[in-house]
Each structure stands twice: as C-alpha cells, then as structure tokens.
Design an enzyme around this catalytic site. Structure first.
Site, PDB file in Angstrom:
ATOM      1  N   VAL A  59       6.740  10.217   4.000  1.00 55.14           N
ATOM      2  CA  VAL A  59       5.922  11.438   4.067  1.00 55.14           C
ATOM      3  C   VAL A  59       5.413  11.739   5.477  1.00 55.14           C
ATOM      4  CG1 VAL A  59       5.203  11.415   1.644  1.00 55.14           C
ATOM      5  CG2 VAL A  59       3.786  10.249   3.371  1.00 55.14           C
ATOM      6  N   SER A 148     -10.505   9.478  -1.025  1.00 55.14           N
ATOM      7  CA  SER A 148     -11.039   8.203  -1.506  1.00 55.14           C
ATOM      8  C   SER A 148     -12.550   8.306  -1.371  1.00 55.14           C
ATOM      9  CB  SER A 148     -10.534   7.066  -0.599  1.00 55.14           C
ATOM     10  OG  SER A 148     -11.306   5.902  -0.789  1.00 55.14           O
ATOM     11  N   TYR A 161      -8.908   4.160   7.827  1.00 54.14           N
ATOM     12  CA  TYR A 161      -8.716   4.640   6.456  1.00 54.14           C
ATOM     13  C   TYR A 161      -9.731   5.739   6.127  1.00 54.14           C
ATOM     14  CZ  TYR A 161      -7.980   4.326   1.378  1.00 54.14           C
ATOM     15  OH  TYR A 161      -7.704   4.608   0.066  1.00 54.14           O
ATOM     16  N   PHE A 194      -9.590   1.755  -8.488  1.00 56.09           N
ATOM     17  CA  PHE A 194      -8.613   1.854  -9.572  1.00 56.09           C
ATOM     18  C   PHE A 194      -7.720   0.623  -9.626  1.00 56.09           C
ATOM     19  CE2 PHE A 194      -8.622   5.918 -11.822  1.00 56.09           C
ATOM     20  CZ  PHE A 194      -9.726   6.485 -11.214  1.00 56.09           C
TER      21      PHE A 194
HETATM   22  P1  NAD Z   1      -0.014   1.978  -4.310  1.00 56.94           P
HETATM   23  O1  NAD Z   1       0.153   1.078  -3.147  1.00 56.94           O
HETATM   24  O2  NAD Z   1       0.095   1.434  -5.702  1.00 56.94           O
HETATM   25  O3  NAD Z   1       1.009   3.207  -4.195  1.00 56.94           O
HETATM   26  C1  NAD Z   1       1.232   3.878  -2.996  1.00 56.94           C
HETATM   27  C2  NAD Z   1       2.673   4.357  -2.979  1.00 56.94           C
HETATM   28  O4  NAD Z   1       2.854   5.110  -1.768  1.00 56.94           O
HETATM   29  C3  NAD Z   1       3.710   3.224  -2.964  1.00 56.94           C
HETATM   30  O5  NAD Z   1       4.706   3.436  -3.951  1.00 56.94           O
HETATM   31  C4  NAD Z   1       4.305   3.291  -1.552  1.00 56.94           C
HETATM   32  O6  NAD Z   1       5.674   2.918  -1.502  1.00 56.94           O
HETATM   33  C5  NAD Z   1       4.118   4.775  -1.224  1.00 56.94           C
HETATM   34  N1  NAD Z   1       4.121   5.032   0.209  1.00 56.94           N
HETATM   35  C6  NAD Z   1       3.428   4.368   1.176  1.00 56.94           C
HETATM   36  N2  NAD Z   1       3.707   4.886   2.384  1.00 56.94           N
HETATM   37  C7  NAD Z   1       4.605   5.894   2.193  1.00 56.94           C
HETATM   38  C8  NAD Z   1       5.281   6.795   3.046  1.00 56.94           C
HETATM   39  N3  NAD Z   1       5.100   6.766   4.379  1.00 56.94           N
HETATM   40  N4  NAD Z   1       6.110   7.715   2.495  1.00 56.94           N
HETATM   41  C9  NAD Z   1       6.318   7.751   1.149  1.00 56.94           C
HETATM   42  N5  NAD Z   1       5.719   6.900   0.286  1.00 56.94           N
HETATM   43  C10 NAD Z   1       4.869   5.990   0.797  1.00 56.94           C
HETATM   44  O7  NAD Z   1      -1.429   2.688  -4.079  1.00 56.94           O
HETATM   45  P2  NAD Z   1      -2.430   3.451  -5.078  1.00 56.94           P
HETATM   46  O8  NAD Z   1      -3.572   2.536  -5.336  1.00 56.94           O
HETATM   47  O9  NAD Z   1      -1.695   4.070  -6.187  1.00 56.94           O
HETATM   48  O10 NAD Z   1      -2.970   4.575  -4.091  1.00 56.94           O
HETATM   49  C11 NAD Z   1      -2.534   5.928  -4.164  1.00 56.94           C
HETATM   50  C12 NAD Z   1      -3.436   6.759  -3.263  1.00 56.94           C
HETATM   51  O11 NAD Z   1      -4.764   6.689  -3.766  1.00 56.94           O
HETATM   52  C13 NAD Z   1      -3.511   6.276  -1.811  1.00 56.94           C
HETATM   53  O12 NAD Z   1      -3.581   7.403  -0.968  1.00 56.94           O
HETATM   54  C14 NAD Z   1      -4.807   5.495  -1.758  1.00 56.94           C
HETATM   55  O13 NAD Z   1      -5.364   5.501  -0.477  1.00 56.94           O
HETATM   56  C15 NAD Z   1      -5.656   6.300  -2.738  1.00 56.94           C
HETATM   57  N6  NAD Z   1      -6.769   5.545  -3.322  1.00 56.94           N
HETATM   58  C16 NAD Z   1      -6.546   4.462  -4.127  1.00 56.94           C
HETATM   59  C17 NAD Z   1      -7.644   3.804  -4.671  1.00 56.94           C
HETATM   60  C18 NAD Z   1      -7.489   2.605  -5.587  1.00 56.94           C
HETATM   61  O14 NAD Z   1      -8.508   2.051  -5.974  1.00 56.94           O
HETATM   62  N7  NAD Z   1      -6.297   2.204  -5.958  1.00 56.94           N
HETATM   63  C19 NAD Z   1      -8.935   4.222  -4.355  1.00 56.94           C
HETATM   64  C20 NAD Z   1      -9.110   5.316  -3.533  1.00 56.94           C
HETATM   65  C21 NAD Z   1      -8.014   5.981  -3.019  1.00 56.94           C
END
Ligand code: NAD
Length: 255
Positions: A59, A148, A161, A194
């Site tokens: 991305v 986030s 971040y 999450f």
């Molecule tokens: P995750 O690591 O399970 O999934 C992230 C996905 O993004 C992965 O499949 C990875 O391969 C893909 N990815 C990473 N870099 C990429 C790139 N350059 N191009 C294309 N794909 C790419 O993470 P998640 O917990 O599902 O997080 C999803 C979003 O939610 C993120 O932006 C994260 O910052 C945000 N978030 C998550 C939480 C949490 O508690 N899990 C809390 C706040 C925010």
C-alpha cells in the site's frame, strides 16, 4: 448505502486481523471483496473462501496501488467501499540508550500507515467519483480508514505510530469535505485493543492484563466487532467526516 453485489469493496490488510474480519463481514453481506495485502498465502486462501479477489499490493507504493485498483475496476467494476486496515506497529523511544529514534523506521511507519492509507483512499475515490450514484442522496461510495486510540493517547515508544494514526484522524474531515460534492463519505475507526495476530502473539498474562484495562466489556475486542462497525458505517449514510473510537471506553494510562 445498501451492501449488495454492486458495492465492490477493497479491503487492505485483508489477509489478517481486522482486515480479514472486515472482508468476511462485507462478503457475507453480499459485496464482492478485493483483498489487498502483501501476504499472498493467507490472502489467496481468504479470497477463495469468500469468493473474492486477492491482489498482492504494497500500500505504500503509489504505482502498485494504482495498478491494483485498476485490476479491481476491470474485473469487478468501480469500488464503492474502500477499507484501509493495512498497518504496522513498531515501538521505539524518542531517545533510547542515548540514541535518537531511527528515522528510517519512523519513515517506514509513516509510509505504510499514512501514505498507504492516502494512496488507497485517493485512488479508490478517483474511481468512486466517476461512477454513477447508487442512492437517492447521490451516494457513490464510502472510504473507511483505521487509526488507533494511539492517535489520542499514545504510549511510550509510539511516536511514529501515534504520528501516523493522528494524521489518519486528521485527514478524515478534510477528505470528507473534498469528496462531499461527489457523494463519497469518509469515516475513520480508532480501535482500542483487539485480539488480532498483532496482540495474540503476546503471552496470555500480558493479553489478560491488557484486557483488564478496558472498562467495559473488560476484554480484548473481537475482530468481528470491527467488521460489524464497518458494515454499520457503510449502511448509515449520515456517518461522515468523523473518527469513531471502538474501544470499550479505554483511555490508555501514561505508563
Ligand atoms: P495484523 O498485523 O493482523 O494485519 C495487518 C495486515 O496488513 C497484515 O495482513 C499485513 O500483511 C498487512 N500489511 C502490512 N503492511 C502492508 C503493506 N505495506 N501493504 C499491504 N499490506 C500490508 O494487524 P491488525 O491488528 O489487524 O491491524 C489492522 C489495523 O488496525 C492496523 O492499521 C493497526 O495499526 C490498527 N489497529 C489495530 C489494533 C489492535 O488492537 N489490533 C488497535 C488499534 C489499531
């Protein structure tokens, strides 16, 4: 906007966690879903399962995203829903053991979390504004970004971040204003904690301690709850230009 076979969706980071739950939620509501991710193994498997399309995309690379959005357009039609879930989390203090924050690492986080979100949002929006309206209001599409709670109460080690997520929140209102004449809405979700691979890799006691910090319900969020909010945002046309915290009322403590 009703979700149906016409509302083609792009979900970045769709191979894992919140993105995967979103891809499943939108597909089960009847939308054709294109999963954009770097992880082709999980991405291809999920796309098969939900009868969607997988496109390997970084991305943060504008030309890569342009080609991927074009692939979706050619194979399925104009995207009507674009959900940005691709993201990375790194931790490094402003000064650590006498050394300043590694700026290459800082740039990497900004490139994936902020530029990546802007790449997909702008290139999907370009297709949305050219498409015909789908509702009596003249609605053409919806863009949903993921910030986030770290956009508002970042923790130690989160300068990159939090900066990236604060900027995603900051883009929300001006992007909604920019696209309002064309009937495209923009909403950001700011998740709390999450249970995704990002967190489930931690020892159980750490996960329990994190869950206990959430006022109610006192647990980690289920990715399906994120997917369900995405669905509600798509379906509720009055939601626009806003960041919604999805966090069980957690406000992260300073230490
Ligand atoms: P995750 O690591 O399970 O999934 C992230 C996905 O993004 C992965 O499949 C990875 O391969 C893909 N990815 C990473 N870099 C990429 C790139 N350059 N191009 C294309 N794909 C790419 O993470 P998640 O917990 O599902 O997080 C999803 C979003 O939610 C993120 O932006 C994260 O910052 C945000 N978030 C998550 C939480 C949490 O508690 N899990 C809390 C706040 C925010």
């Amino acid at each position: 906007m009703k979700i149906n076979e016409e509302t083609v969706a792009i979900v970045t980071g769709g191979a894992s966690g919140l993105g995967e739950a979103t891809a499943r939620a939108l597909a089960s509501a009847g939308a054709p879903v294109a999963v954009f991710d770097l992880d082709d193994e999980r991405g291809v498997k999920l796309a098969e399962e939900i009868q969607g399309l997988f496109v390997k995309v970084d991305v943060s690379d504008t030309e890569n995203v342009r080609a991927a959005v074009e692939t979706v357009f050619q194979e399925a039609g104009p995207p009507r829903i674009a959900v940005n879930c691709a993201g990375i989390a790194i931790a490094q203090k402003t000064v650590s053991k006498g050394e300043p924050h590694d700026m290459d690492l800082f740039r990497k986080v900004i490139n994936v979390n902020l530029i990546g979100t802007a790449n997909v949002a702008t290139l999907a929006a370009q297709k949305m504004v050219e498409a015909s309206p789908l509702t009596d209001d003249g609605e053409r599409g919806v863009i949903i970004n993921t910030a986030s709670v770290a956009a508002f109460d970042g923790q130690i080690g989160q300068i990159a971040y939090s900066a990236s997520k604060g900027a995603v929140h900051g883009m929300t209102l001006p992007m909604a204003r920019d696209l309002s004449r064309d009937g495209v809405r923009v909403v950001t979700i700011a998740p709390g904690l999450f249970g995704t691979p990002m967190l489930l890799g931690m020892p159980q006691e750490v996960q329990d301690a994190l869950g206990a910090q959430v006022p109610f319900p006192s647990r980690l969020g289920n990715p399906a709850e994120y997917g369900s909010l995405v669905r509600s945002i798509v379906e509720n046309s009055m939601l626009n230009g806003e960041t919604i915290r999805l966090d069980g009322a957690i406000r992260m403590a300073p230490k």
